[in-house]
Design an enzyme around this catalytic site. Sequence first.
Site, PDB file in Angstrom:
ATOM      1  N   GLU A 243      -1.568  -9.832  -2.123  1.00 19.76           N
ATOM      2  CA  GLU A 243      -0.018  -8.885  -1.427  1.00 19.76           C
ATOM      3  C   GLU A 243      -2.033  -7.544  -1.149  1.00 19.76           C
ATOM      4  O   GLU A 243      -2.562  -7.631  -2.576  1.00 19.76           O
ATOM      5  CB  GLU A 243       0.083  -7.826  -3.137  1.00 19.76           C
ATOM      6  N   CYS A 277      -0.611   0.562  -4.985  1.00 21.15           N
ATOM      7  CA  CYS A 277      -0.741  -0.281  -3.499  1.00 21.15           C
ATOM      8  C   CYS A 277       1.376   0.038  -3.357  1.00 21.15           C
ATOM      9  O   CYS A 277       1.282   0.962  -2.177  1.00 21.15           O
ATOM     10  CB  CYS A 277      -0.446  -2.017  -3.840  1.00 21.15           C
TER      11      CYS A 277
END
Length: 474
Positions: A243, A277
């Site tokens: 990720e 994020c």
Amino acid sequence: MQTYDNIINGKPLASTETFESYNPATSEVLGLVARSTDVQIGQAIAAARKAQPAWAALPDANRREYLVKAAAVLEENAAYLAELVTREQGKPLTGPGSQFEIQACVDWTNVPADLELPVEVVFEDETRRDELHRKPLGVIAAIAPWNWPLLIATWQIMPSIRAGNTVVIKPSEYTPIGTLEMVRLISKVLPEGVINTVSGDGTVGRRLCENPDIDKIMFTGSAATGKKIIQASSENLARLTLELGGNDPAIVLPDADPAAIAEGLFWGAFINQGQTCACAKRLYVHEDIHDAVVAKLKGLAEAMPMGNGLNDGIVLGPVQNRRQLDIVSRLTEDAKARGATIVCGGNSIDGPGNFFPVTLVTDIENDAPLVQEEQFGPVLPVIRYSNTDDAIGMANEGDTGLGASVWSSDTEKAAAVAGRLDAGTVWINRHGVIHPMVPFGGAKKSGFGLEFGIEGLKALTQPQIISISKAEAA
């Protein structure tokens, strides 16, 4: 001063080398952390490798019971762990802060414990029956980031061990103490060697990833580090779940109500001081309501108390480290030089901590670095648009695609726009709201692989087909 050791085979292991961990709100040294040597990295992996066959051989119900015990340990130690997170990472105790993070750790432990992974019959006729079974991969290397140091570690650890794997986890060198302490506590209710830790900088991470006894690597962090992990994993062909962050766009359509969406937009952009994020990092607002949306966000920004998260009433903390603060400052200064308008904030706050106020930037072009780069901090560029197709085009520029959002009074209209966005998840009338049962992963260069829910659990297994002949044995 306390030294925080690694946990290998269920026991603390000191190191001859240490490094310091700091409080980003005060710059005080919180403690010394063991720096893992090459020998100790090998010991951690060997402990995980030795423990894995017996752990995998346990009945599935037993492993699920162990996760329930781990969740109880997290509950019992929630106050202690939350304070560590606030001191080391910086997010406030209350609101969407450290207490929220620890409760989420509990939830993301209990959910994998509840999931079923039954044998699937993938084909059957009068001559054969083909079953898909799921077997553990082996030893998982997990590399956790500094923004949600306990929660993301939990995302990596709990599904891994639920599936019958064992784990070696490396916390970020910026926030090692909380993660090491969490593992120390939960390892007390798990068999020896099921979870092990190593700590240090990127060199430690590289040694971990390239070890031939690692079967899968899970990483959350920057694309630059992700590329290094891919290179390191070429030594062992380990499977990967990466990720790699994002530069999430949010599009506000002209029929949205500025007052109704303002708080959701604010926290979608600025939870954890923008250091998430899947935060909204660039905001596209139709010209008809641009000024009204900006005014509502400015009012919220100026009303939110910022400071040391251990103090009462604080809802926004510091940027976690000086390196990230420098990135935020550089991008903001570049926007100023390009003639952008600073609606509020705009300069770091003098003092020992890494404080940067919530900053709204308007009158900025879509090609400005503040828009095109992931700032990962409390600065939000707001781009005015007049045509929805143009907004979608601007939102899809760039090589990341983790998340996105669309804001509108008309859900169907918003869904039509959402389907045209290049992102792994598109939220409507909210942003960044994840759930332990809903798969999460990015598009484009925001990484690959899925986490959470059944799909995330499957990603930590090796499918095995057992094909059974129905013909009588000769």
